[in-house]
Every structure is written in structure tokens, then in C-alpha cells.
Design a protein around this motif. Structure first.
Motif, PDB file in Angstrom:
ATOM      1  N   ILE A  10       0.697  -1.216   0.015  1.00  0.00           N
ATOM      2  CA  ILE A  10      -0.043   0.047  -0.045  1.00  0.00           C
ATOM      3  C   ILE A  10       0.798   1.227   0.065  1.00  0.00           C
ATOM      4  O   ILE A  10       0.515   2.170  -0.691  1.00  0.00           O
ATOM      5  CB  ILE A  10      -0.772  -0.017   1.198  1.00  0.00           C
ATOM      6  N   PHE A  11       1.934   1.244   0.729  1.00  0.00           N
ATOM      7  CA  PHE A  11       2.896   2.368   0.863  1.00  0.00           C
ATOM      8  C   PHE A  11       3.516   2.466  -0.814  1.00  0.00           C
ATOM      9  O   PHE A  11       3.773   3.805  -1.004  1.00  0.00           O
ATOM     10  CB  PHE A  11       3.873   2.378   1.841  1.00  0.00           C
ATOM     11  N   ILE A  14       0.854   4.502  -2.408  1.00  0.00           N
ATOM     12  CA  ILE A  14       0.772   5.896  -2.161  1.00  0.00           C
ATOM     13  C   ILE A  14       1.913   6.694  -2.904  1.00  0.00           C
ATOM     14  O   ILE A  14       1.873   7.810  -3.238  1.00  0.00           O
ATOM     15  CB  ILE A  14       0.751   6.024  -0.661  1.00  0.00           C
ATOM     16  N   PHE A  33       3.315  11.384   5.551  1.00  0.00           N
ATOM     17  CA  PHE A  33       1.677  11.564   5.311  1.00  0.00           C
ATOM     18  C   PHE A  33       1.276  10.908   7.118  1.00  0.00           C
ATOM     19  O   PHE A  33       1.580  10.253   7.877  1.00  0.00           O
ATOM     20  CB  PHE A  33       1.081  10.804   4.474  1.00  0.00           C
ATOM     21  N   MET A  34      -0.086  11.290   7.198  1.00  0.00           N
ATOM     22  CA  MET A  34      -0.745  10.920   8.432  1.00  0.00           C
ATOM     23  C   MET A  34      -1.032   9.400   8.377  1.00  0.00           C
ATOM     24  O   MET A  34      -1.653   8.893   7.317  1.00  0.00           O
ATOM     25  CB  MET A  34      -2.178  11.861   8.625  1.00  0.00           C
ATOM     26  N   ILE A  36      -3.514   6.560   8.954  1.00  0.00           N
ATOM     27  CA  ILE A  36      -5.059   6.458   8.753  1.00  0.00           C
ATOM     28  C   ILE A  36      -5.432   5.778   9.975  1.00  0.00           C
ATOM     29  O   ILE A  36      -6.888   6.093  10.244  1.00  0.00           O
ATOM     30  CB  ILE A  36      -5.146   5.358   7.624  1.00  0.00           C
ATOM     31  N   MET A  37      -4.881   5.138  10.945  1.00  0.00           N
ATOM     32  CA  MET A  37      -5.233   4.742  12.220  1.00  0.00           C
ATOM     33  C   MET A  37      -4.531   5.310  13.317  1.00  0.00           C
ATOM     34  O   MET A  37      -3.729   4.414  13.722  1.00  0.00           O
ATOM     35  CB  MET A  37      -5.385   3.107  12.207  1.00  0.00           C
ATOM     36  N   LEU A  45       3.539   9.066   9.538  1.00  0.00           N
ATOM     37  CA  LEU A  45       4.527   8.104   9.043  1.00  0.00           C
ATOM     38  C   LEU A  45       5.492   8.800   8.079  1.00  0.00           C
ATOM     39  O   LEU A  45       4.982   9.557   7.161  1.00  0.00           O
ATOM     40  CB  LEU A  45       3.767   7.000   8.205  1.00  0.00           C
ATOM     41  N   GLY A  97       5.876  -7.036  14.242  1.00  0.00           N
ATOM     42  CA  GLY A  97       4.659  -6.292  14.446  1.00  0.00           C
ATOM     43  C   GLY A  97       4.563  -5.455  13.111  1.00  0.00           C
ATOM     44  O   GLY A  97       3.777  -4.780  12.965  1.00  0.00           O
ATOM     45  N   GLN A  98       5.387  -5.805  11.945  1.00  0.00           N
ATOM     46  CA  GLN A  98       5.268  -5.040  10.581  1.00  0.00           C
ATOM     47  C   GLN A  98       4.014  -5.594  10.051  1.00  0.00           C
ATOM     48  O   GLN A  98       3.699  -6.817  10.010  1.00  0.00           O
ATOM     49  CB  GLN A  98       6.425  -5.209   9.908  1.00  0.00           C
ATOM     50  N   VAL A 100       2.936  -3.353   7.068  1.00  0.00           N
ATOM     51  CA  VAL A 100       2.967  -2.768   5.744  1.00  0.00           C
ATOM     52  C   VAL A 100       4.472  -2.977   5.407  1.00  0.00           C
ATOM     53  O   VAL A 100       5.292  -2.381   6.147  1.00  0.00           O
ATOM     54  CB  VAL A 100       2.473  -1.580   5.643  1.00  0.00           C
ATOM     55  N   HIS A 104       9.059   2.191   6.918  1.00  0.00           N
ATOM     56  CA  HIS A 104       8.446   3.377   7.765  1.00  0.00           C
ATOM     57  C   HIS A 104       8.722   3.533   9.208  1.00  0.00           C
ATOM     58  O   HIS A 104       8.856   2.322   9.809  1.00  0.00           O
ATOM     59  CB  HIS A 104       6.879   3.326   7.527  1.00  0.00           C
ATOM     60  N   HIS A 106       7.191   5.592  12.364  1.00  0.00           N
ATOM     61  CA  HIS A 106       5.856   6.207  13.137  1.00  0.00           C
ATOM     62  C   HIS A 106       6.392   7.206  14.079  1.00  0.00           C
ATOM     63  O   HIS A 106       7.210   7.044  14.773  1.00  0.00           O
ATOM     64  CB  HIS A 106       5.023   5.134  14.009  1.00  0.00           C
TER      65      HIS A 106
HETATM   66  P1  5GP Z   1       3.196  -1.504  10.907  1.00  0.00           P
HETATM   67  O1  5GP Z   1       3.689  -2.093   9.306  1.00  0.00           O
HETATM   68  O2  5GP Z   1       4.155  -0.345  11.305  1.00  0.00           O
HETATM   69  O3  5GP Z   1       2.930  -2.293  11.980  1.00  0.00           O
HETATM   70  O4  5GP Z   1       1.751  -0.535  10.721  1.00  0.00           O
HETATM   71  C1  5GP Z   1       1.471  -0.034   9.391  1.00  0.00           C
HETATM   72  C2  5GP Z   1       0.733   1.350   9.800  1.00  0.00           C
HETATM   73  O5  5GP Z   1       0.160   1.752   8.504  1.00  0.00           O
HETATM   74  C3  5GP Z   1      -0.476   1.230  10.835  1.00  0.00           C
HETATM   75  O6  5GP Z   1      -0.135   2.084  11.707  1.00  0.00           O
HETATM   76  C4  5GP Z   1      -1.667   1.754   9.829  1.00  0.00           C
HETATM   77  O7  5GP Z   1      -2.656   2.334  10.626  1.00  0.00           O
HETATM   78  C5  5GP Z   1      -1.150   2.495   8.731  1.00  0.00           C
HETATM   79  N1  5GP Z   1      -1.924   2.217   7.477  1.00  0.00           N
HETATM   80  C6  5GP Z   1      -1.935   0.970   6.984  1.00  0.00           C
HETATM   81  N2  5GP Z   1      -2.830   1.313   5.695  1.00  0.00           N
HETATM   82  C7  5GP Z   1      -2.512   2.640   5.503  1.00  0.00           C
HETATM   83  C8  5GP Z   1      -3.101   3.432   4.512  1.00  0.00           C
HETATM   84  O8  5GP Z   1      -3.567   3.104   3.643  1.00  0.00           O
HETATM   85  N3  5GP Z   1      -2.946   4.840   4.691  1.00  0.00           N
HETATM   86  C9  5GP Z   1      -2.262   5.229   5.775  1.00  0.00           C
HETATM   87  N4  5GP Z   1      -2.108   6.549   5.691  1.00  0.00           N
HETATM   88  N5  5GP Z   1      -1.783   4.504   6.526  1.00  0.00           N
HETATM   89  C10 5GP Z   1      -1.949   3.248   6.574  1.00  0.00           C
END
Ligand code: 5GP
Length: 139
Positions: A10-11, A14, A33-34, A36-37, A45, A97-98, A100, A104, A106
Motif C-alpha cells: 500500500i505504501f 501511495i 503522511f498521516m 490512517i489509524m 508516518l 509487528g510490521q 505494511v 516506515h 511512526h
Molecule cells: P506497521 O507495519 O508499522 O505495523 O503499521 C502500518 C501502519 O500503517 C499502521 O499504523 C496503519 O494504521 C497504517 N496504514 C495502513 N494502511 C494505511 C493506508 O492505506 N494509509 C495510511 N495513511 N496509513 C495506513
């Protein structure tokens, strides 16, 4: 054998402009970017343009410039959100815990006595936009 980078994550979409995001900063090295959750108001992020799955996959010569962007955005988030501190997190592989699989960091602003919100709740779109505008103005 390490897992390969998936250009359909997904990133990556983006970065290519195929999916929307609430942008706060971009240059030739990184995009911010912000989340989403958000786990905190202003949760941002920062991702590199380099297609790296996690920290250990990032080429050394690209890592330094990327970390400077992480710090630049972190400073702006702290200032814009009038935070007392920051939590900066970076996860590697599912076991770490990854979710995506594009590198990135946080950036989570923190205030004395305020806990992080539990994960998994979608942020309010207007609040994400308002926080992004504040952070953009602080960069
Ligand atoms: P991690 O891979 O670090 O555990 O988490 C991935 C982060 O990406 C999560 O905090 C989740 O909320 C965020 N995230 C997942 N999909 C999207 C998206 O489509 N857009 C945005 N802006 N954030 C996303």
C-alpha cells in the motif's frame, strides 16, 4: 532467504500516487503522511522513496538521508502538536509487528499523562487533515 520487496504494497501505491494519503511532507528522498489509524493525534508516518522492505533492507547510502527526513518531520510533529515528547517506532517483519512491508517510521506525539490509543481504529478524516495542515505549517 529474506522476503522480497512487493511493489504492490500500500505504501508503494501511495508513493506512486495510485492511492491517496494525507500528505505532510515530500522531497526526493522521503514522503510523510498521516497514519490512517492514529494512535495519537498527529501520528505521522515517514517512508523512503527507496523500495526497502524494512530497516535491514535499506541501502546504507540511502539510510542517512532518510533518517534526516525522519528527524525533520519528527521535529515538526512535536512543534505543531505542542507535544511534551515523541514515541518513534519502526517494526520489522510480522514477528516484529510490521503490517505494511515498505520501511516506515511512526512519529507519535506524546503528552504527559496521555496514553497511546489502542491500535486499529480509523481516524476522523477532518481531524487527520487538520493535523496535517498544522504539521505542514511547522516544517
Ligand atoms: P506497521 O507495519 O508499522 O505495523 O503499521 C502500518 C501502519 O500503517 C499502521 O499504523 C496503519 O494504521 C497504517 N496504514 C495502513 N494502511 C494505511 C493506508 O492505506 N494509509 C495510511 N495513511 N496509513 C495506513
Amino acid at each position: 532467504m529474506p522476503a522480497a520487496y512487493d511493489p504492490q504494497n500500500i505504501f508503494a501505491k501511495i508513493l506512486r500516487g495510485e492511492m491517496p494519503c494525507c500528505k505532510v511532507y515530500e522531497d526526493d528522498v522521503a514522503l510523510a503522511f498521516m497514519d490512517i489509524m492514529p494512535r495519537a493525534e498527529g501520528h505521522t508516518l515517514v517512508i523512503p522513496r527507496t523500495p526497502a522492505r524494512g530497516l535491514l533492507d535499506m541501502p546504507e547510502d540511502a539510510l542517512g538521508p532518510y533518517m534526516l527526513r525522519v528527524r525533520k518531520v519528527a521535529a515538526a510533529v512535536k512543534k505543531a502538536m505542542q507535544a511534551d515528547g515523541l514515541t518513534i517506532q519502526q517494526f520489522n517483519e510480522s514477528a516484529g509487528g510490521q503490517v505494511v512491508f515498505h520501511l516506515h517510521f511512526h512519529i507519535q506525539p506524546r503528552w504527559e499523562g496521555v496514553a497511546l490509543k489502542p491500535p486499529g481504529a480509523m481516524g476522523d478524516k477532518a481531524a487527520l487533515e487538520a493535523n496535517a495542515a498544522k504539521i505542514r505549517a511547522a516544517i
